[in-house]
Structure formats: C-alpha cells, structure tokens
Design a protein around this motif. Structure first.
Motif, mmCIF file in Angstrom:
data_model
loop_
_atom_site.group_PDB
_atom_site.id
_atom_site.type_symbol
_atom_site.label_atom_id
_atom_site.label_comp_id
_atom_site.label_asym_id
_atom_site.label_seq_id
_atom_site.Cartn_x
_atom_site.Cartn_y
_atom_site.Cartn_z
ATOM 1 N N VAL A 1 0.827 -1.201 0.000
ATOM 2 C CA VAL A 1 0.000 0.000 0.000
ATOM 3 C C VAL A 1 0.864 1.254 0.000
ATOM 4 C CG1 VAL A 1 -0.376 0.455 2.482
ATOM 5 C CG2 VAL A 1 -2.234 0.830 0.866
ATOM 6 N N GLU A 2 2.041 1.201 0.611
ATOM 7 C CA GLU A 2 2.918 2.376 0.638
ATOM 8 C C GLU A 2 3.464 2.706 -0.747
ATOM 9 O OE1 GLU A 2 4.197 1.905 5.333
ATOM 10 O OE2 GLU A 2 5.577 1.214 3.749
ATOM 11 N N ILE A 3 3.648 1.705 -1.585
ATOM 12 C CA ILE A 3 4.021 1.967 -2.983
ATOM 13 C C ILE A 3 2.950 2.816 -3.657
ATOM 14 C CG2 ILE A 3 4.254 0.878 -5.256
ATOM 15 C CD1 ILE A 3 5.661 -1.447 -3.837
ATOM 16 N N LEU A 4 1.695 2.467 -3.437
ATOM 17 C CA LEU A 4 0.599 3.200 -4.068
ATOM 18 C C LEU A 4 0.425 4.588 -3.457
ATOM 19 C CD1 LEU A 4 -2.059 0.356 -4.449
ATOM 20 C CD2 LEU A 4 -0.121 0.944 -5.917
ATOM 21 N N LEU A 5 0.615 4.695 -2.148
ATOM 22 C CA LEU A 5 0.507 6.000 -1.491
ATOM 23 C C LEU A 5 1.559 6.967 -2.036
ATOM 24 C CD1 LEU A 5 -0.093 4.833 2.192
ATOM 25 C CD2 LEU A 5 -1.784 5.857 0.652
ATOM 26 N N ALA A 6 2.765 6.482 -2.250
ATOM 27 C CA ALA A 6 3.809 7.330 -2.827
ATOM 28 C C ALA A 6 3.460 7.735 -4.257
ATOM 29 C CB ALA A 6 5.156 6.613 -2.782
ATOM 30 N N GLU A 7 2.832 6.832 -4.999
ATOM 31 C CA GLU A 7 2.397 7.164 -6.357
ATOM 32 C C GLU A 7 1.429 8.342 -6.339
ATOM 33 O OE1 GLU A 7 3.394 6.077 -9.138
ATOM 34 O OE2 GLU A 7 4.037 3.983 -9.018
ATOM 35 N N LEU A 8 0.514 8.351 -5.365
ATOM 36 C CA LEU A 8 -0.526 9.380 -5.325
ATOM 37 C C LEU A 8 0.060 10.775 -5.209
ATOM 38 C CD1 LEU A 8 -3.237 7.880 -2.945
ATOM 39 C CD2 LEU A 8 -3.315 8.054 -5.425
ATOM 40 N N GLU A 9 1.021 10.941 -4.294
ATOM 41 C CA GLU A 9 1.589 12.271 -4.071
ATOM 42 C C GLU A 9 2.913 12.470 -4.820
ATOM 43 O OE1 GLU A 9 0.275 14.767 -2.862
ATOM 44 O OE2 GLU A 9 -1.264 14.187 -1.407
ATOM 45 N N GLU A 10 3.284 11.474 -5.653
ATOM 46 C CA GLU A 10 4.526 11.544 -6.428
ATOM 47 C C GLU A 10 5.702 11.851 -5.500
ATOM 48 O OE1 GLU A 10 3.902 14.239 -9.664
ATOM 49 O OE2 GLU A 10 2.115 13.190 -10.370
ATOM 50 N N SER A 11 5.750 11.097 -4.403
ATOM 51 C CA SER A 11 6.786 11.290 -3.393
ATOM 52 C C SER A 11 7.809 10.160 -3.461
ATOM 53 C CB SER A 11 6.162 11.330 -1.996
ATOM 54 O OG SER A 11 5.528 10.098 -1.685
ATOM 55 N N GLU A 12 8.943 10.367 -2.801
ATOM 56 C CA GLU A 12 9.970 9.324 -2.757
ATOM 57 C C GLU A 12 9.520 8.135 -1.920
ATOM 58 O OE1 GLU A 12 13.995 12.124 -3.090
ATOM 59 O OE2 GLU A 12 13.612 10.953 -1.285
ATOM 60 N N ALA A 13 8.768 8.401 -0.869
ATOM 61 C CA ALA A 13 8.395 7.337 0.065
ATOM 62 C C ALA A 13 7.088 7.688 0.752
ATOM 63 C CB ALA A 13 9.496 7.120 1.094
ATOM 64 N N ALA A 14 6.529 6.693 1.438
ATOM 65 C CA ALA A 14 5.278 6.886 2.177
ATOM 66 C C ALA A 14 5.281 5.969 3.388
ATOM 67 C CB ALA A 14 4.071 6.584 1.287
ATOM 68 N N LEU A 15 4.517 6.351 4.382
ATOM 69 C CA LEU A 15 4.337 5.540 5.581
ATOM 70 C C LEU A 15 2.847 5.401 5.846
ATOM 71 C CD1 LEU A 15 5.609 4.108 8.079
ATOM 72 C CD2 LEU A 15 5.460 6.319 9.261
ATOM 73 N N ALA A 16 2.377 4.161 5.976
ATOM 74 C CA ALA A 16 0.974 3.881 6.289
ATOM 75 C C ALA A 16 0.833 3.672 7.793
ATOM 76 C CB ALA A 16 0.504 2.642 5.534
ATOM 77 N N LEU A 17 -0.187 4.303 8.388
ATOM 78 C CA LEU A 17 -0.398 4.257 9.831
ATOM 79 C C LEU A 17 -1.854 3.946 10.145
ATOM 80 C CD1 LEU A 17 1.731 7.417 10.662
ATOM 81 C CD2 LEU A 17 2.357 5.065 11.175
ATOM 82 N N GLY A 18 -2.143 3.824 11.446
ATOM 83 C CA GLY A 18 -3.440 3.308 11.869
ATOM 84 C C GLY A 18 -4.608 4.266 11.790
ATOM 85 N N SER A 19 -4.368 5.568 11.602
ATOM 86 C CA SER A 19 -5.467 6.532 11.464
ATOM 87 C C SER A 19 -4.914 7.831 10.906
ATOM 88 C CB SER A 19 -6.128 6.808 12.823
ATOM 89 O OG SER A 19 -5.264 7.554 13.663
ATOM 90 N N GLY A 20 -5.810 8.707 10.476
ATOM 91 C CA GLY A 20 -5.388 10.019 10.009
ATOM 92 C C GLY A 20 -4.727 10.820 11.107
ATOM 93 N N MET A 21 -5.270 10.753 12.331
ATOM 94 C CA MET A 21 -4.658 11.481 13.441
ATOM 95 C C MET A 21 -3.305 10.888 13.819
ATOM 96 S SD MET A 21 -6.169 14.208 14.063
ATOM 97 C CE MET A 21 -4.992 14.607 15.375
ATOM 98 N N ALA A 22 -3.131 9.581 13.639
ATOM 99 C CA ALA A 22 -1.805 8.995 13.850
ATOM 100 C C ALA A 22 -0.807 9.591 12.865
ATOM 101 C CB ALA A 22 -1.862 7.481 13.693
ATOM 102 N N ALA A 23 -1.247 9.808 11.627
ATOM 103 C CA ALA A 23 -0.368 10.403 10.618
ATOM 104 C C ALA A 23 -0.015 11.846 10.984
ATOM 105 C CB ALA A 23 -1.031 10.344 9.246
#
Length: 394
Positions: free
Chosen positions: A69-91
């Motif tokens: 899922v982090e591969i896809l999250l990075a695709e969305l924002e065209e970023s080098e990397a992404a971190l998936a967490l347990g909630s929006g507030m956790a992020a």
C-alpha cells in the motif's frame, strides 16, 4: 518499477504497481495476518532488526501488506516514500511530533480538523512546544508569526468544514525561509486534485480512512515525502506504535484501485450539488471552492488542477433548529460523521464534528449554528439533489 511503467497513468499504476511488493503469484495479494516472521538465520535477524521499515520482521515495524500500500501512497503524491499508519490522526501527530522537541515553535492556521485543533491547543503545549495559530486566508499572517525557534508551518487546505484555502506555495516559501518544515493535511482536496509537494511542501498527511480507501470500512492514515523524512517519522512510529494492521492495509490497497474512478465522480457530483444549493431559496450560503462565488476561487483553480473535491458546506436559513430539521429528513444523504466514501454523508458541524470546541472557538473557525457539511458521494447526482431539495422544503 521500470521506466516504461512510470509512463502509465495513475489509475493503471494503482491497479498494477503493488505487485512489485507481492512475492506470490496471486493477482489479489494475500493478507499476511501475522504479528511476526520467521528469521532463517541469526544474521538475517540482525540485518532486519537494523533496517528502517523492514517488511517481514515484526508487524509494528512493517508488513508485506504495508509495503504494497505504501508503494501506491507514494504514487498518489509523487513522493519518494510513504508511511501507512493506523489513522489520520496517527499520521498528523507522527508527522509533527517526530519533528519537534521541547522549546520549539509551530505556526498553524486557525481552522483545522477538530482533533488537530486539540493537538495544537492542548497536546503540543504540554510537551513544551509553543503554537501560534493564524488566519489561513491571510498569507502574510504566517510570516508575521515566524519566530527563531519555529520548526514547522502546518496547514490544511481546503479547511474542514468552511472550505477556506491556504496558499500552499507561499506558505512553503515562508517555512523554508525560516528553516522550518512545511507540512500539510491533504485529506479534503485529496491527491487527485492537489499535490502539495509540487508547491514546495516537505510532508503531506492524509486520513486514508476517507477518499484513499473510499468505502467507509477502514481507519488508516498516511504520510508522504522524501525518503529521509519518512525514515524519521517511521522511527517515531516504531516507538509509539500507531500500527496499520495487515487486513486494514489490504483493504486500503483494494480501495486505492478504484481511486481515480471514484474521485472523478466525487468532483462532478459535488460541483453539481453546490450549484443547485447556491440557487435554493432555503440556503443562505454555499462554501465550495469550485464556485465562482467562493472568495478564493482563483487560488483554487491555481492549486487544485484536478478538480475541487467532494466536500462542501452550506448554511440553511433558520439556524440551528432548521439545520436539524434538514438532517432529520434526508434519505440518500446519510447522517454520519467522516467523509470521502461512496455514500453521501451529511453532518451538523456545530453539534457533531466540533462538539469539543467552545462557542468562541467555533465562531473563530466560522462554524455557524445553521452550517451543514456534505460529503458528496458517487450516487446518481439527480438523486442526491432531489433528496436535499425534499429535505430543505419540509
């Protein structure tokens, strides 16, 4: 990923690119429902323990489903990397707290998601971090609030629920001139419509519970940015443990496969509903950046090239009681908090979303008693409009 695949459109990449982290032959990657992984040798164990975000060591550190899922999250924002967490507030809390310490200062805007307001007003000061909040519509107010110890400029645009905008390029420049990080919450606009990293932001957060998943069956969060900054926030999350578990990661990946399709309909439906409400005799005012009547419509066109999103708010004539009567009588528009799912949701912010704020705080944030927030779904837009018209005319 090959350079040829990089040329594919976003929707194609969201369907196919997670397979780069799928070591099985399953077209739909399996759920790795385990808390720990077999280490084949002590040397392998030592190597994985020292890695940042290993995918098959211990699920608090990461998992194969998270990697996908982090591969896809990075695709969305065209970023080098992404971190998936347990909630929006956790992020949000991870992105901020991983980058401040006692004695630091944060500049933030006045209007934010309600839990973010609590973080800024209550949690950060308890940690010895000072916060100055400014009017996000006044870009110069960010510059005036900068101090020598400012470490973060934190924004959210459009705001929840009044749909005010923050100038991303200008606030990023202000942050960097002060040697501070620029961090923003992109949940409302979503990456389909707006790319803060392109305007100079360092980290972007999302409540992936909303548009990224899109089906109201996952609580998740995401942070996107440079590899170095994502490594920093991962270390904070490793210690504090806001884990996104394998099943939720799997559901988020599945939701992302239809992201582009859903967002196109959210955008079109919300614009049509906003135009309808603006002409309705029982509506005092509509807040939607896609309307020419929005005071920051020109800025919206500049920094939201993909569209104006599925969120809008409107004030009904008659105040609090009349707003309650409207939400009592909608049928297609479901009375529920949250947003970004396929179903249209309606809420009364003053008594539901911002219930933990004082009257003064709500007034400062522009939350009037007659304000209703609408998360426009992907139903047939004629049905959404007919439902609202019926409820408003009761």
């Amino acid at each position: 990923m090959s350079e040829q695949k990089r040329d594919y459109g976003l929707q194609t990449r969201l369907i196919h690119d997670a397979h780069n982290a799928n070591d099985t032959t399953a077209v739909s990657p399996p759920i790795f429902q385990t808390s720990t992984f077999l280490l084949r040798t002590p040397e392998e164990g030592a190597e994985l323990a020292a890695e940042v975000a290993p995918g098959a060591y211990y699920t608090r550190y990461g998992s194969p489903n998270n990697k996908q899922v982090e591969i896809l999250l990075a695709e969305l924002e065209e970023s080098e990397a992404a971190l998936a967490l347990g909630s929006g507030m956790a992020a949000i809390t991870t992105a901020i707290l991983a980058n401040v310490q006692k004695g630091d200062h944060v500049v933030a805007q006045q209007t934010h998601y309600t839990a973010t307001l609590s973080l800024l007003a209550e949690t950060l000061p308890r940690y010895g971090v000072e916060v100055t909040q400014v009017d996000q519509r006044d870009t110069e107010s960010f510059a005036h609030a900068i101090r020598p110890n400012t470490r973060i400029v934190y924004t959210e645009t459009p705001t929840n629920p009044t749909m005010d905008l923050t100038d991303l390029r200008a606030t990023a420049e202000i942050a960097h001139a002060a040697g501070a990080l620029a961090i923003t919450d992109n949940t409302f606009a979503s990456a389909y419509n707006q790319h803060p990293l392109e305007f100079g932001y360092d980290l972007v957060t999302h409540s992936a519970t909303k548009y990224l998943n899109g089906h109201a069956d996952v609580t998740a969060g995401a942070i996107m940015g440079s590899r170095a900054l994502i490594d920093t926030v991962w270390e904070y999350s490793r210690v504090h443990g806001p884990v996104l578990h394998p099943f939720e990661s799997w559901l988020l990946r599945r939701g992302l496969q239809t992201y582009g399709l859903r967002m196109a309909v959210h955008n079109a439906n919300a614009l049509a509903v906003a135009q309808f409400l603006e002409q309705h005799s029982q509506v005092e005012r509509v807040y939607y950046p896609g309307l020419p009547s929005h005071p920051q419509h020109a800025l919206a066109k500049q920094q939201m090239p993909g569209g104006f999103g599925g969120m809008l708010s409107f004030e009904v004539k008659g105040g609090y009681q009349r707003a309650y009567e409207v939400v009592r009588h909608t049928e297609v528009c479901l009375l529920a908090v949250s947003l970004g799912g396929v179903e249209t949701l309606i809420t009364h912010p003053a008594s539901m979303i911002h219930a933990h704020q004082s009257d003064e705080q709500r007034e400062t944030a522009g939350i009037s008693p007659g304000l209703l927030r609408l998360s426009v779904g992907v139903e047939n837009v004629e049905d959404i409009i007919a439902d609202l018209d019926s409820a408003l005319n009761k």
